[in-house]
Design a protein around this motif. Structure first.
Motif, PDB file in Angstrom:
ATOM      1  N   ARG A  61       2.174  -3.136   6.256  1.00 44.93           N
ATOM      2  CA  ARG A  61       1.643  -3.756   5.282  1.00 44.93           C
ATOM      3  C   ARG A  61       2.895  -3.583   4.226  1.00 44.93           C
ATOM      4  O   ARG A  61       3.082  -4.460   3.356  1.00 44.93           O
ATOM      5  CB  ARG A  61       0.314  -3.563   4.532  1.00 44.93           C
ATOM      6  CG  ARG A  61       0.031  -4.161   3.703  1.00 44.93           C
ATOM      7  CD  ARG A  61      -1.616  -4.086   3.161  1.00 44.93           C
ATOM      8  NE  ARG A  61      -1.906  -2.743   3.102  1.00 44.93           N
ATOM      9  CZ  ARG A  61      -1.902  -2.210   1.839  1.00 44.93           C
ATOM     10  NH1 ARG A  61      -1.710  -2.869   0.986  1.00 44.93           N
ATOM     11  NH2 ARG A  61      -2.300  -0.794   1.673  1.00 44.93           N
ATOM     12  N   THR A  65       5.991  -3.235   4.609  1.00 41.15           N
ATOM     13  CA  THR A  65       7.000  -4.470   4.744  1.00 41.15           C
ATOM     14  C   THR A  65       6.561  -5.837   4.688  1.00 41.15           C
ATOM     15  O   THR A  65       7.573  -6.634   4.660  1.00 41.15           O
ATOM     16  CB  THR A  65       7.582  -4.037   6.269  1.00 41.15           C
ATOM     17  OG1 THR A  65       6.687  -4.478   7.163  1.00 41.15           O
ATOM     18  CG2 THR A  65       8.054  -2.566   6.476  1.00 41.15           C
ATOM     19  N   PHE A  66       5.124  -6.190   4.399  1.00 38.06           N
ATOM     20  CA  PHE A  66       4.938  -7.583   4.412  1.00 38.06           C
ATOM     21  C   PHE A  66       5.109  -8.122   2.972  1.00 38.06           C
ATOM     22  O   PHE A  66       4.995  -7.447   2.089  1.00 38.06           O
ATOM     23  CB  PHE A  66       3.270  -7.777   4.738  1.00 38.06           C
ATOM     24  CG  PHE A  66       2.926  -7.483   6.193  1.00 38.06           C
ATOM     25  CD1 PHE A  66       4.018  -7.356   7.126  1.00 38.06           C
ATOM     26  CD2 PHE A  66       1.754  -7.444   6.450  1.00 38.06           C
ATOM     27  CE1 PHE A  66       3.704  -7.306   8.477  1.00 38.06           C
ATOM     28  CE2 PHE A  66       1.217  -7.066   7.865  1.00 38.06           C
ATOM     29  CZ  PHE A  66       2.545  -7.097   8.823  1.00 38.06           C
ATOM     30  N   ALA A  67       5.497  -9.227   2.992  1.00 39.55           N
ATOM     31  CA  ALA A  67       5.497 -10.192   1.669  1.00 39.55           C
ATOM     32  C   ALA A  67       4.022 -10.245   1.065  1.00 39.55           C
ATOM     33  O   ALA A  67       3.055 -10.090   1.954  1.00 39.55           O
ATOM     34  CB  ALA A  67       6.187 -11.424   1.943  1.00 39.55           C
ATOM     35  N   HIS A  68       3.707 -10.622  -0.158  1.00 43.11           N
ATOM     36  CA  HIS A  68       2.548 -10.652  -0.705  1.00 43.11           C
ATOM     37  C   HIS A  68       1.770 -11.724   0.166  1.00 43.11           C
ATOM     38  O   HIS A  68       0.445 -11.688   0.459  1.00 43.11           O
ATOM     39  CB  HIS A  68       2.660 -10.760  -2.022  1.00 43.11           C
ATOM     40  CG  HIS A  68       1.167 -10.822  -2.716  1.00 43.11           C
ATOM     41  ND1 HIS A  68       0.293  -9.562  -2.667  1.00 43.11           N
ATOM     42  CD2 HIS A  68       0.508 -11.619  -3.217  1.00 43.11           C
ATOM     43  CE1 HIS A  68      -0.836  -9.846  -3.470  1.00 43.11           C
ATOM     44  NE2 HIS A  68      -0.474 -11.231  -3.556  1.00 43.11           N
ATOM     45  N   THR A  69       2.301 -12.919   0.207  1.00 44.70           N
ATOM     46  CA  THR A  69       1.751 -13.866   0.904  1.00 44.70           C
ATOM     47  C   THR A  69       1.049 -13.594   2.424  1.00 44.70           C
ATOM     48  O   THR A  69       0.195 -14.062   2.752  1.00 44.70           O
ATOM     49  CB  THR A  69       2.482 -15.024   1.134  1.00 44.70           C
ATOM     50  OG1 THR A  69       3.784 -14.957   1.539  1.00 44.70           O
ATOM     51  CG2 THR A  69       2.778 -15.785  -0.353  1.00 44.70           C
ATOM     52  N   LYS A  70       1.729 -12.782   3.242  1.00 43.22           N
ATOM     53  CA  LYS A  70       1.670 -12.593   4.557  1.00 43.22           C
ATOM     54  C   LYS A  70       0.558 -11.387   4.426  1.00 43.22           C
ATOM     55  O   LYS A  70      -0.237 -11.297   5.319  1.00 43.22           O
ATOM     56  CB  LYS A  70       2.937 -11.729   5.085  1.00 43.22           C
ATOM     57  CG  LYS A  70       2.820 -11.492   6.634  1.00 43.22           C
ATOM     58  CD  LYS A  70       3.839 -11.125   7.140  1.00 43.22           C
ATOM     59  CE  LYS A  70       3.765 -11.054   8.866  1.00 43.22           C
ATOM     60  NZ  LYS A  70       5.107 -10.562   9.466  1.00 43.22           N
ATOM     61  N   GLN A  71       0.586 -10.464   3.416  1.00 43.61           N
ATOM     62  CA  GLN A  71      -0.596  -9.435   3.399  1.00 43.61           C
ATOM     63  C   GLN A  71      -1.786 -10.279   2.829  1.00 43.61           C
ATOM     64  O   GLN A  71      -3.068  -9.927   3.558  1.00 43.61           O
ATOM     65  CB  GLN A  71      -0.255  -8.809   1.862  1.00 43.61           C
ATOM     66  CG  GLN A  71       0.844  -7.584   2.258  1.00 43.61           C
ATOM     67  CD  GLN A  71       0.907  -6.658   1.167  1.00 43.61           C
ATOM     68  OE1 GLN A  71       0.076  -6.088   0.604  1.00 43.61           O
ATOM     69  NE2 GLN A  71       2.140  -6.377   0.754  1.00 43.61           N
ATOM     70  N   ASN A 108       2.636   0.353  -4.656  1.00 42.47           N
ATOM     71  CA  ASN A 108       3.731   0.708  -3.781  1.00 42.47           C
ATOM     72  C   ASN A 108       4.330   2.030  -3.781  1.00 42.47           C
ATOM     73  O   ASN A 108       4.624   2.767  -2.540  1.00 42.47           O
ATOM     74  CB  ASN A 108       4.839  -0.228  -4.401  1.00 42.47           C
ATOM     75  CG  ASN A 108       4.616  -1.870  -3.888  1.00 42.47           C
ATOM     76  OD1 ASN A 108       4.012  -1.857  -3.058  1.00 42.47           O
ATOM     77  ND2 ASN A 108       5.333  -2.579  -4.596  1.00 42.47           N
ATOM     78  N   ASP A 113       4.296  -0.466 -10.531  1.00 45.39           N
ATOM     79  CA  ASP A 113       3.707  -0.582  -9.199  1.00 45.39           C
ATOM     80  C   ASP A 113       3.237   0.537  -8.581  1.00 45.39           C
ATOM     81  O   ASP A 113       3.761   0.822  -7.562  1.00 45.39           O
ATOM     82  CB  ASP A 113       4.673  -1.471  -8.322  1.00 45.39           C
ATOM     83  CG  ASP A 113       3.667  -2.183  -7.087  1.00 45.39           C
ATOM     84  OD1 ASP A 113       2.586  -1.795  -6.994  1.00 45.39           O
ATOM     85  OD2 ASP A 113       4.493  -2.931  -6.249  1.00 45.39           O
TER      86      ASP A 113
END
Length: 429
Positions: A91, A93-99, A30, A27
């Motif tokens: 971003r 710290t966001f989950a992927h769906t939240k992003q 990240n 990744d």
């Protein structure tokens, strides 16, 4: 004299095969966001500077609009800018769906700005980078194509021009090229870092192996020296004293058991020599490999494999098990430890067969696993310190006793290590 590789092949074919495990893709995004990649900070800051500049230009262009429209433009630009910089800072710290939700809202506000803010079409440029960062796959490309189409179609009411079509299209291509270049750079950097880490780990393992080998070799040398000098001398002294005692008794001399009699002194010397011989033998046993000092060679193999979890070790003994010369047993155990250690560290095997075969003039050890395998010739050609560092040590140990080690392996077909040592019994061994 060669190990019986045919038997090794038959044992190898009886083991279940394990498919090669696939490595998970790195990744890189990240890692880049955490600042651990070259140029990551500059890459991120450049996009932020570009975005801030476009927002300022948008405010300046909106100043020409009527006051109500100017107020709406300022609100939309402020909302979009706030969402962008707030989300960019959090971003990670966001989950992927939240992003994805954040990116959707940001895109929706941009679409609302298109008919109101004159230069909002250029804000699609930082959106392109966000699409590829949040969706670093085909979805990001699809999102860029969709946003490019929206930017071009939004110009239709005022008339499409070649520049109006080429601007968003070229921006999309440039964004994809820049993102690809940075990802490639980060991926190559990660691979180099992994290689460096592996080299450092291998060097540490090699140093530890050489140190342990040196300690074991010195212990064996001292044991042999004690065995061949002190122990043999004490044994000879004890025998000579026994003969002298028998001769004295045969001549009828020294029957007096007084403490000062010659026979009493001889018996005291024999007892002292016997005690010291026992001490010397205890020292020799202590200097042997720990497993051998407590049990047989088969038992020592069980002790070596007992701590290794996750692999089914099967140990078999063929032929009449018997006591071997100390150096032969120690060498065989060290080679077995190296081969079994390679199975545990590198093979990813589920099963391993260890077979100890006693013959009249030689002893054989076969270690066969059903792991991922490797290319022995390629490992042999690598510089010292890379790959299976124990193979050279095994061959050198075997050659010291005029033995031989054969390694058979291939990717996806497991590995078979076979060693044969001649049995040479020495006097007093």
């Amino acid at each position: 004299m060669r190990p019986r590789v045919g038997n090794v092949r038959r044992m190898q074919s009886s083991l279940d095969r394990q498919p090669d495990s696939m490595r998970n893709e790195l990744d890189v995004e990240n890692l880049a966001r955490r600042g651990g990649q070259p140029g990551a900070m500059s890459y991120r800051n450049s996009i932020h500077i570009l975005t801030a500049t476009l927002l300022v230009v948008g405010l300046g262009a909106s100043a020409r609009l009527p006051l109500p429209m100017f107020a709406v433009s300022c609100v939309l630009l402020f909302v979009w800018g706030f969402l962008y910089f707030w989300g960019s800072s959090r971003r990670v710290t966001f989950a992927h769906t939240k992003q994805l939700a954040w990116l959707f809202v940001l895109t929706l506000v941009w679409v609302l700005m298109l008919p109101i803010v004159p230069v909002s079409i250029y804000i699609v440029f930082p959106l392109f980078f966000l699409f590829l960062q949040v969706m670093p796959d085909v979805r990001g490309i699809i999102a860029i194509v969709g946003a490019t189409s929206v930017a071009i179609v939004s110009q239709y009411p005022v008339g499409l021009t070649l520049g109006g079509v080429m601007g968003p299209s070229v921006a999309a291509l440039v964004t994809i090229a820049i993102d690809y270049a940075f990802r490639t750079l980060w991926r190559v950097n990660n691979e180099k870092q992994e290689l460096i880490d592996q080299l450092l780990e291998t060097r540490s393992q090699l140093a530890e192996t050489e140190r342990n080998a040196g300690i074991a070799e010195e212990r064996q040398r001292i044991a042999h020296e004690i065995h061949d000098t002190v122990a043999q001398g004490l044994s000879s002294i004890q025998m000579l004293l026994h003969v002298a005692e028998q001769e004295i008794l045969a001549r009828g001399l020294g029957e007096d058991d007084a403490a000062g009699s010659p026979l009493h002194k001889i018996r005291l010397a024999r007892t002292t020599a016997s005690d010291n011989l026992s001490e010397a033998r205890a020292m020799i046993a202590a200097l042997q490999p720990a497993a051998l000092s407590k049990t047989s060679l088969e038992g020592a193999l069980h002790r070596v494999t007992a701590p290794l979890l996750g692999i089914n070790f099967v140990i078999n003994v063929d032929g009449d098990e018997r006591q071997l010369p100390m150096k032969t047993e120690a060498t065989l155990l060290r080679i077995a430890q190296g081969a079994i250690g390679n199975v545990a560290k590198h093979s990813e095997a589920k099963n391993c067969h260890v077979t100890l075969t006693y013959e009249m003039d030689q002893v054989r050890l076969d270690v066969v696993d059903d792991g991922v395998g490797f290319e022995p010739e390629r490992v042999r050609q690598q510089p010292a310190g890379l790959g299976h560092i124990g193979l050279n040590a095994m061959r050198q140990r075997a050659q010291e006793l005029n033995g031989e080690v054969i390694v058979e392996s291939a990717h996806g077909q497991g590995t078979a290590v076979s060693v044969a040592l001649p049995i040479e019994f020495s006097n007093g061994g």
